[in-house]
Write a protein that holds these residues in place. Structure first.
Motif: not given
Length: 342
Positions: A268, A308, A312, A315
């Motif tokens: 991220y 994930q 991420d 995002k």
């Protein structure tokens, strides 16, 4: 047209509809030519938030994924029937409202470099230079190389590709670079300026023919102001393409980036910072930051990627103010659970 699409009319050709946002996955020519594999990936697009495919037109082998129809392009004899039913496949995708981007590996092209040594990068002995994978490269200053790439782009557009994506628009980065003897056209100039001339040529050709363009850049071009030793500077590419696609794969960032001991464990942060920097730089130029459409990582290197990690990265893109992305996996295996239906 629905409000989620931007209509683009390309000269006398078909209307092209650019999904807004655009969310794509990459397919090799062989995957696109394999009926079972491509059907599964088309189904993935239909059942998730995806709405576009990036398909190899010319990969880093140098071969085209299809046999060209134009005589001038046929003369290079670089086509294979990886996608035997290309026209039918493209028509099916259009009926399903799936946007199709054709990817061209530009200067990494061992096939044409070997067949046409006069167009290849050479070493000090006059031999064709090869990188650490034993692959040869084309000389980015050669006008015939530019023309060849333009011929591929034009025919691909006429055959039904909605957009042309240019990859490997750079100088070599791996291998014994010190043994390269560049042509005088390069030695007397900055590499970034040589590439910018090529970008300007492509812009002129794309406007003449009417196709949409995107350019793949190293992810580090978003945060570095030098040319990374490969001629790529973000500001020198932005104005020449409709979309810029930084390859912000966390696996391609060095240890210590932003103080991170291992960027792969902080996907991220890597993507968020990279895209924030890119946005800032585009805005300083007066360019629309929505031209940024990053490539994200969905492959296991150097660690195993879990859903994930893909989520991420997405995002991070959204949190930076962008909404489009493309997913890369060289094996064309994608994480369905990370691709939520809106």
């Amino acid at each position: 047209l629905s409000d989620n699409y931007l209509e683009v009319v390309s000269n006398d050709f078909k209307e092209r509809q650019i999904p807004k946002p655009l969310r794509a996955i990459y397919l090799t020519g062989y995957t696109a030519g394999n009926l079972n594999r491509r059907q599964a990936l088309v189904k993935l697009v239909e059942e998730t938030e995806l709405n576009a495919l990036v398909i190899d037109i010319k990969d880093d082998s140098g071969y085209l994924s299809f046999l060209p129809e134009t005589k001038e392009l046929q003369a290079y004899n670089t086509g294979l029937t990886k996608i035997k039913d290309l026209d039918i496949f493209l028509s099916e995708l259009k009926e399903k409202n799936i946007f199709v981007i054709g990817r061209i590996s530009v200067f990494q092209d061992p096939l044409l470099a070997i067949r046409r040594p006069d167009l290849a990068i050479k070493d000090y002995q006059g031999n064709i230079w090869r990188d650490h994978k034993n692959l040869a490269w084309l000389d980015p200053s050669k006008k015939e190389v530019w023309h060849y790439v333009s011929l591929i782009a034009e025919e691909s557009f006429r055959r039904g590709f909605d957009e042309i994506n240019f990859d490997y628009i750079r100088f070599p980065s791996d291998g014994n670079i010190k043994t390269i003897l560049y042509s005088p056209e390069i030695l007397l100039r900055r590499q970034a300026d040589v590439l910018e001339d090529f970008f300007a040529f492509i812009k002129k050709e794309s406007q003449r023919v009417g196709y949409i363009t995107s350019a793949d850049l190293f992810g580090l071009t978003t945060v570095n102001t030098d040319d990374l030793g490969i001629g790529q500077i973000l500001e020198k590419a932005v104005s020449y393409f409709d979309y810029i696609a930084p390859m912000v794969y966390p696996s391609h960032y060095p240890v210590g980036f932003r103080g991170l001991s291992n960027p792969n464990h902080h996907v991220y942060q890597v993507v968020r910072y990279s895209m924030a920097e890119a946005i800032s730089r585009l805005e300083l130029m007066g360019e629309d930051s929505q031209k940024l459409r990053p490539w994200l990582q969905d492959f296991n290197y150097p660690i195993t990627y879990v859903p994930q990690m893909v989520i991420d990265q997405k995002k991070a893109v959204y949190d930076s103010g962008l909404d489009s992305f493309m997913l890369w996996n060289p094996r064309n295996i994608y994480t369905r659970s990370a691709l939520e239906i809106n």
